[in-house]
Scaffold this motif. Structure first.
Motif, PDB file in Angstrom:
ATOM      1  N   UNK A 225       0.835  -1.208   0.000  1.00  0.00           N
ATOM      2  CA  UNK A 225       0.000   0.000   0.000  1.00  0.00           C
ATOM      3  C   UNK A 225       0.869   1.259   0.000  1.00  0.00           C
ATOM      4  N   UNK A 226       1.913   1.252   0.823  1.00  0.00           N
ATOM      5  CA  UNK A 226       2.801   2.405   0.889  1.00  0.00           C
ATOM      6  C   UNK A 226       3.470   2.651  -0.458  1.00  0.00           C
ATOM      7  N   UNK A 227       3.908   1.587  -1.087  1.00  0.00           N
ATOM      8  CA  UNK A 227       4.538   1.720  -2.397  1.00  0.00           C
ATOM      9  C   UNK A 227       3.552   2.277  -3.423  1.00  0.00           C
ATOM     10  N   UNK A 228       2.293   1.886  -3.325  1.00  0.00           N
ATOM     11  CA  UNK A 228       1.290   2.343  -4.293  1.00  0.00           C
ATOM     12  C   UNK A 228       1.017   3.837  -4.180  1.00  0.00           C
ATOM     13  N   UNK A 229       1.316   4.420  -3.022  1.00  0.00           N
ATOM     14  CA  UNK A 229       1.096   5.859  -2.856  1.00  0.00           C
ATOM     15  C   UNK A 229       2.218   6.686  -3.475  1.00  0.00           C
ATOM     16  N   UNK A 230       3.331   6.015  -3.803  1.00  0.00           N
ATOM     17  CA  UNK A 230       4.476   6.727  -4.362  1.00  0.00           C
ATOM     18  C   UNK A 230       5.318   7.437  -3.327  1.00  0.00           C
ATOM     19  N   UNK A 231       5.015   7.221  -2.055  1.00  0.00           N
ATOM     20  CA  UNK A 231       5.774   7.879  -0.993  1.00  0.00           C
ATOM     21  C   UNK A 231       7.112   7.181  -0.792  1.00  0.00           C
ATOM     22  N   UNK A 232       8.086   7.917  -0.332  1.00  0.00           N
ATOM     23  CA  UNK A 232       9.398   7.344  -0.049  1.00  0.00           C
ATOM     24  C   UNK A 232       9.426   6.810   1.377  1.00  0.00           C
ATOM     25  N   UNK A 233      10.509   6.140   1.717  1.00  0.00           N
ATOM     26  CA  UNK A 233      10.666   5.644   3.077  1.00  0.00           C
ATOM     27  C   UNK A 233       9.793   4.441   3.373  1.00  0.00           C
ATOM     28  N   UNK A 234       9.316   4.356   4.587  1.00  0.00           N
ATOM     29  CA  UNK A 234       8.572   3.195   5.072  1.00  0.00           C
ATOM     30  C   UNK A 234       7.175   3.599   5.530  1.00  0.00           C
ATOM     31  N   UNK A 235       6.251   2.633   5.483  1.00  0.00           N
ATOM     32  CA  UNK A 235       4.910   2.893   6.012  1.00  0.00           C
ATOM     33  C   UNK A 235       4.967   3.232   7.494  1.00  0.00           C
ATOM     34  N   UNK A 236       6.031   2.779   8.164  1.00  0.00           N
ATOM     35  CA  UNK A 236       6.153   3.059   9.588  1.00  0.00           C
ATOM     36  C   UNK A 236       6.387   4.540   9.883  1.00  0.00           C
ATOM     37  N   UNK A 237       6.840   5.270   8.898  1.00  0.00           N
ATOM     38  CA  UNK A 237       7.047   6.705   9.103  1.00  0.00           C
ATOM     39  C   UNK A 237       5.719   7.453   9.193  1.00  0.00           C
TER      40      UNK A 237
END
Length: 217
Positions: free
Chosen positions: A69-81
Motif C-alpha cells: 500500500x505504501x509503495x502504491x502511494x508513491x511515498x518514499x521511506x517506510x509505512x512506519x514513518x
C-alpha cells in the motif's frame, strides 16, 4: 537407586502456597494440585506453540500489505514513518520504541517488525482503522476471509492476544476451553494461508493434552 520424590512436600514452598492454592482448590488435594500444575505447564507450552506461529504469520501478512500500500502511494521511506498521519499516537510510539530496541549495525524494516508486539498488530485491526488501513490494505492480508469483514478477524485476534498475555504471565489455563483457543488459531491462520493452517493442525498437541487433563472439581 534413586529415592522417590514427593513434590507435594517441597513444591508448595518453592512455588509459594498462594500460587499453588487455586490449583489445590480445583484439584482437591496437594498432590493432585501438583499434578494439575505440571499439566498446566505442558498445556501452556502447547498453546504457545500455536500462538508463536500465529503471531509471526499475522505480523508478516499485515506488514506485507502495508508495504504494498505504501509503495502504491508513491511515498518514499517506510509505512512506519506514517507521513499521512493515519496511525494513532500509541501506534507511532510503539514503532519508535521498537526501533530503539534494535541492536544491529544495519537495522532493516524487518528488524523493526520483529520488535513490535502482538498488541500493536491487534490494534491495527480495530474499528478505528476500518475506513483507511483496513479498506486500503489490511483486508488483503486475509485473502481467504469471505466476506472480508474486519470484525471476523479482530474478534479471535483479541481473544488470542489476551490468551498470549495470560500464558506469558504464567497464569493458569486449566479452566479454559483450550480446543476453542486452538480453533481461534486455526481460524485466523486459515484466513491468511490454509496451507499454514493445515501444517499447524497436523502437528498440534493440544487435543491430546486436553484428553490428559487431570480431573478437577
Amino acid at each position: 537407586m534413586t529415592a522417590q520424590l514427593h513434590p507435594e512436600r517441597f513444591l508448595p514452598q518453592r512455588l509459594s502456597p498462594g500460587r499453588l492454592a487455586p490449583y489445590q482448590a480445583a484439584a482437591g488435594s496437594r498432590r493432585a494440585a501438583v499434578d494439575l500444575y505440571r499439566w498446566n505447564i505442558t498445556a501452556s507450552a502447547a498453546v504457545y506453540e500455536g500462538l508463536h506461529l500465529l503471531e509471526v504469520v499475522l505480523r508478516n501478512a499485515i506488514h506485507d500489505q502495508l508495504v504494498l500500500w505504501h509503495q502504491s502511494t508513491g511515498a518514499s521511506g517506510s509505512w512506519m514513518n506514517d507521513r499521512a498521519r493515519i496511525l494513532e499516537d500509541r501506534a507511532r510510539k510503539d514503532i519508535a520504541t521498537a526501533r530503539t530496541r534494535i541492536r544491529r549495525p544495519s537495522p532493516t524494516e524487518g528488524h523493526a517488525v520483529a520488535e513490535l508486539t502482538f498488541g500493536f498488530w491487534r490494534y491495527l485491526l480495530a474499528r478505528r482503522y476500518q475506513d483507511n488501513l483496513w479498506r486500503l490494505a489490511l483486508r488483503h492480508a486475509f485473502p481467504h476471509l469471505q466476506p472480508q469483514t474486519r470484525s471476523e478477524v479482530e474478534k479471535p485476534v483479541i481473544r488470542l492476544h489476551i490468551l498470549r498475555n495470560r500464558i506469558a504471565h504464567l497464569e493458569p489455563v486449566h479452566r479454559r476451553e483450550l480446543l476453542d483457543d486452538r480453533q481461534d488459531i486455526l481460524t485466523v491462520l486459515g484466513y491468511i494461508c490454509p496451507d499454514t493452517r493445515d501444517w499447524y493442525q497436523a502437528g498440534c498437541r493440544i487435543p491430546d493434552i486436553v484428553k490428559d487433563r487431570p480431573r478437577t472439581r
